[in-house]
Design an enzyme around this catalytic site. Sequence first.
Site, mmCIF file in Angstrom:
data_model
loop_
_atom_site.group_PDB
_atom_site.id
_atom_site.type_symbol
_atom_site.label_atom_id
_atom_site.label_comp_id
_atom_site.label_asym_id
_atom_site.label_seq_id
_atom_site.Cartn_x
_atom_site.Cartn_y
_atom_site.Cartn_z
ATOM 1 N N THR A 39 147.066 -2.789 6.783
ATOM 2 C CA THR A 39 147.259 -2.374 5.420
ATOM 3 C C THR A 39 147.177 -0.842 5.215
ATOM 4 O O THR A 39 146.638 -0.169 5.857
ATOM 5 C CB THR A 39 146.118 -2.889 4.249
ATOM 6 O OG1 THR A 39 144.911 -2.307 4.709
ATOM 7 C CG2 THR A 39 146.125 -4.394 4.427
ATOM 8 N N GLY A 40 148.188 -0.123 4.340
ATOM 9 C CA GLY A 40 148.172 0.953 4.070
ATOM 10 C C GLY A 40 148.687 1.893 5.338
ATOM 11 O O GLY A 40 148.186 2.750 6.041
ATOM 12 N N SER B 76 151.720 5.703 6.600
ATOM 13 C CA SER B 76 151.474 7.219 6.942
ATOM 14 C C SER B 76 150.109 7.369 7.645
ATOM 15 O O SER B 76 149.152 6.305 7.566
ATOM 16 C CB SER B 76 151.626 8.432 5.765
ATOM 17 O OG SER B 76 150.318 7.981 4.803
ATOM 18 N N ILE C 188 146.406 7.389 9.398
ATOM 19 C CA ILE C 188 145.828 6.264 10.332
ATOM 20 C C ILE C 188 146.470 5.019 10.316
ATOM 21 O O ILE C 188 146.741 4.441 11.599
ATOM 22 C CB ILE C 188 144.385 6.465 10.067
ATOM 23 C CG1 ILE C 188 143.504 7.516 10.457
ATOM 24 C CG2 ILE C 188 143.535 5.217 10.646
ATOM 25 C CD1 ILE C 188 142.290 7.467 9.807
ATOM 26 N N GLY C 189 146.898 4.797 9.298
ATOM 27 C CA GLY C 189 147.474 3.111 9.312
ATOM 28 C C GLY C 189 148.782 3.093 10.184
ATOM 29 O O GLY C 189 149.148 2.190 10.969
ATOM 30 N N SER D 271 134.196 5.628 7.127
ATOM 31 C CA SER D 271 134.350 6.956 7.152
ATOM 32 C C SER D 271 132.978 7.582 7.564
ATOM 33 O O SER D 271 131.883 6.754 7.136
ATOM 34 C CB SER D 271 134.742 7.549 5.966
ATOM 35 O OG SER D 271 134.558 8.933 5.826
ATOM 36 N N TYR E 124 133.565 8.303 -3.469
ATOM 37 C CA TYR E 124 134.300 7.853 -2.317
ATOM 38 C C TYR E 124 133.091 7.512 -0.886
ATOM 39 O O TYR E 124 133.635 6.449 -0.523
ATOM 40 C CB TYR E 124 134.990 9.152 -1.616
ATOM 41 C CG TYR E 124 135.971 8.955 -0.418
ATOM 42 C CD1 TYR E 124 137.111 7.855 -0.369
ATOM 43 C CD2 TYR E 124 135.262 9.204 0.709
ATOM 44 C CE1 TYR E 124 137.668 7.731 0.654
ATOM 45 C CE2 TYR E 124 135.982 8.990 1.999
ATOM 46 C CZ TYR E 124 137.241 8.350 2.002
ATOM 47 O OH TYR E 124 138.010 8.268 3.399
#
Length: 247
Positions: A12-13, A16, A18-19, A135, A148
Amino acid sequence: MGQLDGKTALVTGATSGIGLASARRLVREGATVFITGRRKDVLEGVAAQIGAIGVQADVSDLEALDEVVRVVREHGRGLDVLFANAGGGEFAALPDITWEHYATTFNTNVGGTIFTVQKALPLLNEGASVIITSSNIDVKGSPSFSVYAATKAALRSFTRSWAAELVGRRIRVNAIAPGPIGTPGLRGLAADEAGADALLDGLASGVPMARLGAPEEIADTVLFLAGAGSSFVTGSEIYVDGGASQI
């Protein structure tokens, strides 16, 4: 022969950063890869470029996730790798946090991950690997990035709990905790190009290895967790941050 020949993966994602780097790497290793993104035109271009199957979806939209599951199910081979990567955030100091900022960030990063994994559960083959993008900020304090950071700490907790829940199906659940990675999303946190350059320089200066990471370096870790080399790894979080959270 690739390390993932005959395997099926969902990222998913993946339009662009990392995905995208991870989806490209999984395709190169022989997997059939489904990717999601919110912008149809960009998604179609990326899918054609890397040899993946694109399904338009915003992970905070449950109906869109149902469509992703439907498309993968039609493929008929289940899922061997699920990389729940979609997410994002923006700066907001404590006095400036709004309900919209909180809700959008949690709905995308936490809710989107919960329901991506939940809805994919029936498709996960025995021995599948679930990988979650956390993260290194989940163990650090960062001014103006608290919401975040809280979402990423939640994902770390889910990784442990889901690993315990799914061990009976031999499904492994692990998280990757990137440090600052040179992606369009990271640059996008700044208001303009000059601000982006200053932001990235500042972040790099805080990394013991004195540089930003590359998306391809995260993709290498995704491949490790996706493949047989990590067969005795579950419930873990791997920090790929140049030592920023460890040294």
